[in-house]
Design a protein around this motif. Structure first.
Motif, PDB file in Angstrom:
ATOM      1  N   LEU A   9      -0.896  -0.666   0.119  1.00  0.00           N
ATOM      2  CA  LEU A   9      -1.137  -0.033   1.412  1.00  0.00           C
ATOM      3  C   LEU A   9       0.007   0.888   1.824  1.00  0.00           C
ATOM      4  CD1 LEU A   9      -2.456  -3.187   3.275  1.00  0.00           C
ATOM      5  CD2 LEU A   9      -3.784  -1.447   2.097  1.00  0.00           C
ATOM      6  N   VAL A  29       3.802  -2.748   0.472  1.00  0.00           N
ATOM      7  CA  VAL A  29       2.919  -3.665   1.191  1.00  0.00           C
ATOM      8  C   VAL A  29       1.619  -3.699   0.399  1.00  0.00           C
ATOM      9  CG1 VAL A  29       1.673  -4.114   3.324  1.00  0.00           C
ATOM     10  CG2 VAL A  29       3.978  -3.159   3.416  1.00  0.00           C
ATOM     11  N   LYS A  84      -4.977 -11.059   2.688  1.00  0.00           N
ATOM     12  CA  LYS A  84      -3.727 -11.041   3.435  1.00  0.00           C
ATOM     13  C   LYS A  84      -2.853  -9.892   2.933  1.00  0.00           C
ATOM     14  CE  LYS A  84      -3.791 -16.035   3.874  1.00  0.00           C
ATOM     15  NZ  LYS A  84      -4.950 -16.268   3.045  1.00  0.00           N
ATOM     16  N   GLN A  85      -1.855  -9.516   3.717  1.00  0.00           N
ATOM     17  CA  GLN A  85      -0.933  -8.447   3.336  1.00  0.00           C
ATOM     18  C   GLN A  85       0.458  -9.037   3.151  1.00  0.00           C
ATOM     19  OE1 GLN A  85      -1.196  -5.402   6.324  1.00  0.00           O
ATOM     20  NE2 GLN A  85      -3.406  -5.202   6.078  1.00  0.00           N
ATOM     21  N   TYR A  86       1.162  -8.562   2.111  1.00  0.00           N
ATOM     22  CA  TYR A  86       2.485  -9.059   1.786  1.00  0.00           C
ATOM     23  C   TYR A  86       3.439  -7.881   1.606  1.00  0.00           C
ATOM     24  CZ  TYR A  86      -0.121 -13.291   0.641  1.00  0.00           C
ATOM     25  OH  TYR A  86      -0.948 -14.374   0.686  1.00  0.00           O
ATOM     26  N   LYS A  87       4.623  -7.983   2.189  1.00  0.00           N
ATOM     27  CA  LYS A  87       5.674  -6.996   1.960  1.00  0.00           C
ATOM     28  C   LYS A  87       6.531  -7.539   0.832  1.00  0.00           C
ATOM     29  CE  LYS A  87       9.640  -4.732   4.006  1.00  0.00           C
ATOM     30  NZ  LYS A  87      10.568  -4.714   5.139  1.00  0.00           N
ATOM     31  N   THR A  98      -5.594   2.853   0.995  1.00  0.00           N
ATOM     32  CA  THR A  98      -4.678   2.486  -0.082  1.00  0.00           C
ATOM     33  C   THR A  98      -4.119   3.735  -0.744  1.00  0.00           C
ATOM     34  OG1 THR A  98      -6.459   2.363  -1.718  1.00  0.00           O
ATOM     35  CG2 THR A  98      -5.904   0.322  -0.566  1.00  0.00           C
ATOM     36  N   LYS A 112      -2.185  -5.789  -0.545  1.00  0.00           N
ATOM     37  CA  LYS A 112      -3.232  -6.633   0.021  1.00  0.00           C
ATOM     38  C   LYS A 112      -3.861  -7.430  -1.111  1.00  0.00           C
ATOM     39  CE  LYS A 112      -7.554  -6.482   2.554  1.00  0.00           C
ATOM     40  NZ  LYS A 112      -8.572  -5.636   3.159  1.00  0.00           N
ATOM     41  N   THR A 113      -3.882  -8.742  -0.950  1.00  0.00           N
ATOM     42  CA  THR A 113      -4.538  -9.612  -1.916  1.00  0.00           C
ATOM     43  C   THR A 113      -4.950 -10.899  -1.208  1.00  0.00           C
ATOM     44  OG1 THR A 113      -4.349 -10.773  -4.026  1.00  0.00           O
ATOM     45  CG2 THR A 113      -2.347 -10.576  -2.738  1.00  0.00           C
ATOM     46  N   HIS A 121      -4.011  -2.795  -4.846  1.00  0.00           N
ATOM     47  CA  HIS A 121      -4.309  -2.470  -3.445  1.00  0.00           C
ATOM     48  C   HIS A 121      -2.985  -2.307  -2.690  1.00  0.00           C
ATOM     49  CE1 HIS A 121      -8.640  -2.975  -3.582  1.00  0.00           C
ATOM     50  NE2 HIS A 121      -8.440  -4.016  -4.367  1.00  0.00           N
TER      51      HIS A 121
END
Length: 151
Positions: free
Chosen positions: A39, A4, A10-13, A53, A6-7, A37
């Motif tokens: 998480l 996961v 927003k957070q992306y899996k 992080t 963060k960029t 970053h």
């Protein structure tokens, strides 16, 4: 294995081989970047969670395309006040293919090299998967002339 990241606020899996659309990052098509970053990292039953992080971990990605999203119309109106404002916005976007997850240095689990047929195939429709369809235009009936009055 997944991560996961963060960029762009927003957070992306993501996992190796995924194609993701994120807010604009510096670089051109073909460049390799590291998203640092991270998480959370998950690998089967093993799960690492950062506070906030994970230090020394990163996700390596290749930039496929730099583009722009669809236009969003912002319309403001106050009734009976003759107040109307219409503005549009198009977000700059970057399309990434995740190549590795793990250390920031890039010595992580690499994706298997794609076959030639897969490499030539177009990207997985990154712009819009569920596009909003417009309703067909309504046809207006022709107005009939009023019948003449008998005199």
């Amino acid at each position: 294995m997944f991560a996961v990241v963060k960029t762009g606020g927003k957070q992306y899996k993501v996992s190796v081989g995924d194609v993701v659309i994120i807010e604009r990052l510096q670089g051109s098509a073909g460049d390799t970047i590291v998203l640092d970053h991270v998480l959370m990292l998950g690998d089967g039953d093993k799960l690492e969670v950062g506070t906030p992080t994970l230090a020394g971990k990163g996700v390596t990605a290749e930039i496929i395309e730099q583009g722009r999203g669809d236009k969003v119309i912002v319309f403001k109106k106050k009734r009976r006040q003759n107040y109307r404002r219409k503005r549009g916005h198009r977000q700059d976007l970057t399309v990434l293919r995740i190549t590795a997850i793990g250390d920031e240095s890039g010595s992580a689990k690499k994706a298997a090299a794609p076959k030639k047929a897969e490499a030539d195939a177009p990207a997985e429709a990154p712009a819009k998967e569920a596009a909003v369809k417009k309703a067909p235009a309504k046809k207006t009936a022709a107005k009939k002339a009023a019948p003449k009055k008998a005199e």
